[in-house]
Design a protein around this motif. Sequence first.
Motif, short mmCIF file in Angstrom:
data_model
loop_
_atom_site.label_atom_id
_atom_site.label_comp_id
_atom_site.label_asym_id
_atom_site.label_seq_id
_atom_site.Cartn_x
_atom_site.Cartn_y
_atom_site.Cartn_z
N SER A 183 6.09 54.61 2.05
CA SER A 183 5.70 53.37 1.94
C SER A 183 4.14 52.90 2.63
O SER A 183 3.91 53.74 3.71
CB SER A 183 6.69 52.28 2.72
N VAL A 186 2.98 46.44 2.54
CA VAL A 186 4.29 46.75 2.16
C VAL A 186 4.98 46.72 3.59
O VAL A 186 6.05 46.04 3.72
CB VAL A 186 4.59 48.33 1.59
N TYR A 234 -0.70 42.85 -1.94
CA TYR A 234 0.60 43.16 -1.73
C TYR A 234 0.95 44.69 -1.84
O TYR A 234 1.97 45.08 -1.34
CB TYR A 234 1.55 42.24 -2.85
N ASP A 275 6.25 42.39 -6.62
CA ASP A 275 5.59 42.98 -5.13
C ASP A 275 6.07 42.14 -4.09
O ASP A 275 6.47 42.90 -3.07
CB ASP A 275 4.12 42.83 -5.24
N LEU A 325 8.30 44.04 -1.06
CA LEU A 325 7.88 43.57 0.18
C LEU A 325 8.92 43.30 1.29
O LEU A 325 9.03 43.77 2.25
CB LEU A 325 6.66 42.97 0.40
N THR A 348 10.80 45.39 3.97
CA THR A 348 10.66 44.82 5.45
C THR A 348 12.38 44.57 6.09
O THR A 348 12.53 44.94 6.91
CB THR A 348 10.10 43.54 5.54
#
Length: 592
Positions: free
Chosen positions: A250, A391, A387, A199, A203, A207
């Motif tokens: 997301s 996101v 998590y 996770d 993430l 990002t």
Amino acid sequence: MPERAVIAARPAPLPDPSGTQPAQRGTSPDIALIGIYEISKILTAARRLEITLANVVNVLSSMLQMRHGMIVILDPEGEPDMVATTGWTPQIASQIRARVPQKAIDQIVATATPLVVHDVAADALFEGLVDLFEPVERAKVSFIGVPIKADTRVIGTLSIDRIWDGSARFRFDDDVRFLTMVANLVGQTVRLHDLVARDRDRLIAETHRLEKALTEEAGAEPQTAVGIIGDSLPVKRLVATARIVARSNSAVLLRGESGTGKELFARAIHELSPRADKPFIRVNCAALPETVLESELFGHEKGAFTGALAMRQGRFELAHGGTLFLDEIGEISPAFQAKLLRVLQEGEFERVGGNKTLKVDVRLVCATNKDLEQAVAKGEFRADLYYRINVVPLVLPPLRERPGDIETLARAFLERFNRENKRRLSMSDSAVAVLMRCYFPGNVRELENCVRRTATLAREAIISSHDFACDTGQCLSAVLWKGSAPKAAPANQPSPQPPAPVPLAPVPLAPIPLAREPLPMTESNEAAGLPPNCPGTAACTATSPRFTEREQLLNAMERSGWVQAKAARILNLTPRQIGYALRKHGIDIKRF
């Protein structure tokens, strides 16, 4: 032939040739229970996985008299990826990995069953590795290994060795049973670490992808969104990010102080997304108790509880194909967090009182003004849920960090007021100047309320600086935050600093946190932990009076219902110090 078995026959106990006492009749139930308890505490602690596994092996070696314990975690190709032994350190990790009894490990993984070797010196699986087990004179060294499983897949092995006298057989079945229980706990811990790591990596990757897209497409589209007002750079960046985020499914976490417009940005993300023609459903998680919240989100069947007269769809069903906005997500209970996690992970749930699994397609947008990282560290918020919802984090700046938007927002709020009330009010430059000097701890929501209040009470068509509550000493911000407005300083001189708080001898009074209790009557905003320019207008006359030590003490006692322990917490003192202060000032304790 070397003796090798899954679980050996039950032997008679023998004395230990080395002087220790490993030759007991297996692992006793009491010792096993204590060992499981200590190992479970280690596995639930927040540490690196390598250190956690090494601590488990240390418990096996010290408490349970098992020699040379070893945990081997395999990579997807079946090779040793992580090895933890007694006395493990990062410096010797590579050396230990090279000394793993690979043949024995391979057999345990291939058969997915425990392995017991009565004498490693006479077994081909340990050829060339006998020196690892340090045999004792007139005694034999036995090897016991069990598989570590995650669900049904073998992800590693847990092994130990024992000393026994070869003249009789030793009881190994209790040891195998105990090690199997430990291996199950270790397997679940490794699986949880893998989930959190995946996770986290997802993430970070998401990002980075969004940041790259934002960099490439910044300025390519007009930086406006429905309902969002502001020309400052922070707002433009947020709107640009929201445009890019809206294209995907997301999860988005909106963070910021109360009143910064988190719900407005959530709606903007929905309207900029391909789901714009689908429902936008919002739920305030802090406004509902846990039982009601579960029914609101998941729905309920007829007769599920008292008052459930008909089947009702939940918010997840109503938001199918659209966006679900969960406000104040940080306030939900740990028990409900586990229920919510399954929906976010699998997209499946059951109505309250039902057994039919429903599947939904929902874009999730969450909002909170709580420090979720601190809540995760304290165990108040699940790390796996954190998590899942974090996101794409968007941090909304407070109004004081974008003062250039104050005038634009104020005039927009006044225009909205005119449309709703069929009036033609306008705002003078002096009125705008008053607003520009305000601190607005309530952010955009407080600014809107200030404009509406002033417009409602305005006697003329043009709002001037004298129409604001600050001019009559009735500024609600000043009353709420107990602030004091500093006098205006010349342009070439810095603003004067507010006076220091009055101490309560012999211990100085500490600032009182805003989140715990209502603010006490202090003589400066700095003592209360607020900026000295709140409310920030020279016209504001709402100032806090100077209070003596006795008055501050009386104020704290009144607010605490004359409970000394609570008054001590308010003043950041100990109950004994409160008692000394009461006697010093001759204050009699009220009895109820």
